[in-house]
Write a protein that holds these residues in place. Sequence first.
Motif, PDB file in Angstrom:
ATOM      1  N   HIS A  62     -10.130  18.114  12.345  1.00 30.67           N
ATOM      2  CA  HIS A  62      -9.333  16.918  12.617  1.00 30.67           C
ATOM      3  C   HIS A  62      -9.974  15.691  11.987  1.00 30.67           C
ATOM      4  N   LEU A  66      -5.419  10.385   5.938  1.00 31.63           N
ATOM      5  CA  LEU A  66      -5.315  11.179   4.715  1.00 31.63           C
ATOM      6  C   LEU A  66      -6.557  11.019   3.838  1.00 31.63           C
ATOM      7  N   ALA A  83       1.922  16.059   3.747  1.00 34.48           N
ATOM      8  CA  ALA A  83       1.071  15.086   4.434  1.00 34.48           C
ATOM      9  C   ALA A  83       1.801  13.746   4.547  1.00 34.48           C
ATOM     10  N   TRP A  87       2.178  13.474   8.511  1.00 37.52           N
ATOM     11  CA  TRP A  87       0.930  12.952   9.071  1.00 37.52           C
ATOM     12  C   TRP A  87       1.045  11.477   9.330  1.00 37.52           C
ATOM     13  N   PRO A  88       0.505  10.978  10.436  1.00 37.49           N
ATOM     14  CA  PRO A  88      -0.113  11.763  11.495  1.00 37.49           C
ATOM     15  C   PRO A  88       0.926  12.590  12.230  1.00 37.49           C
ATOM     16  N   THR A  92      -0.623  21.280  10.553  1.00 37.92           N
ATOM     17  CA  THR A  92      -1.935  21.646  10.030  1.00 37.92           C
ATOM     18  C   THR A  92      -1.751  22.266   8.658  1.00 37.92           C
ATOM     19  N   ARG A 117      -5.967  18.574   9.881  1.00 43.10           N
ATOM     20  CA  ARG A 117      -4.857  17.918  10.570  1.00 43.10           C
ATOM     21  C   ARG A 117      -5.234  16.479  10.909  1.00 43.10           C
ATOM     22  N   VAL A 118      -4.270  15.575  10.750  1.00 45.72           N
ATOM     23  CA  VAL A 118      -4.393  14.186  11.208  1.00 45.72           C
ATOM     24  C   VAL A 118      -3.512  14.053  12.447  1.00 45.72           C
ATOM     25  N   SER A 177       0.162  22.736  16.903  1.00 43.40           N
ATOM     26  CA  SER A 177       0.677  22.305  15.605  1.00 43.40           C
ATOM     27  C   SER A 177       1.205  23.497  14.809  1.00 43.40           C
TER      28      SER A 177
END
Length: 317
Positions: A62, A66, A83, A87-88, A92, A117-118, A177
């Motif tokens: 985590h 980015l 992404a 993200w967030p 994943t 992951r974010v 996720s």
Amino acid sequence: MGTEKASREAIERGAAALCAGRLIAFPTETVYGLGADATNARAVAEVFAAKGRPRFNPLIVHVPDLAAALRLAEFNETARQLAAAFWPGALTLVLPRRPDGRIAELTTAGLDTIAVRVPAHAVAVALLRAAGRPIAAPSANRSGHVSPTTAEHVEADLNNRVHMVLDGGPTPLGLESTVVDVSGPALRVLRLGGIARAALAGALGRPVPVAEAESSRPASPGMLLRHYAPATPLRLAAREVKRGEALLAFGAQLPPHAGPIFNLSASGDLLEAAANLFAGLRRLDDAGAQGIAVMPIPEEGLGEAINDRLRRAASPA
Ligand code: TXA
Ligand code: MG
């Protein structure tokens, strides 16, 4: 163990404890995670011990944004699109691991890929920023139990095995996720979760397949994983070293040996051995020996997971 309301001050203390190698449970938008410094192999070994996992599966790393993820993994165009879109959030990405990312081998179970992951949760992001380093976190439950969505669940399951539980209330999604493998040319979903497959397809403008084994064998997600295996043959439970063999040792009583040696733990500590396992295998694999003799490792505590992984490495499927 203490459960604490996730105040600014508690988050700061949690971050300091993470950096000191302790385990901190924290909320994300999906489920509570059991966090450890992903660059500290011993802390990551503690995660497996606390969960009572019988095997070393790679963990999700985590990061707060980015930019931090780009330091750990190689992003292709598809990965960048996903992404940017999610993200967030509860997505994943499994990507090629950057060799300069400083992530412990145990975190990725020796693989050349890394799951990143974010998270979209204010407490998680504040903790990650305060820690200033990538945090490995599986769901904060004992192996085989369901993922925790409240601090009380974590406390009931991991009582005394975690330094602190940061209480941020119930997790909004309550579902893990979605894990997508973007490490090769063809992307595929490894685990269905908080982001729907249709949403992924919508963002990319093309269909997103679920990995074959996932749909036909939902009970065994572990089957999807490629496992790290050395190219050099392994001989397990070895009590002597043959000519041309390297020695993967454990404990203080070593058989006579002339070639390369790596001792997983001279003091016979299984936690230390777990932390060293993948780095040791790689080291000896690169040493140019004809084989690797592996000393017996007790089948108890983390020894179970160590032996599971050694057996897989000895007979690659
Ligand atoms: O929502 C979540 O994902 C939660 C929160 C805490 O972030 N975490 C979580 O972690 O569910 P865990 O360890 O329970 O699940 C990690 C999943 C596993 O299915 C694992 O096999 C997969 O991610 N995974 C991790 N690294 C991988 C890799 N390098 N290649 C393929 N799969 C990987
Ligand atoms: Mg889990």
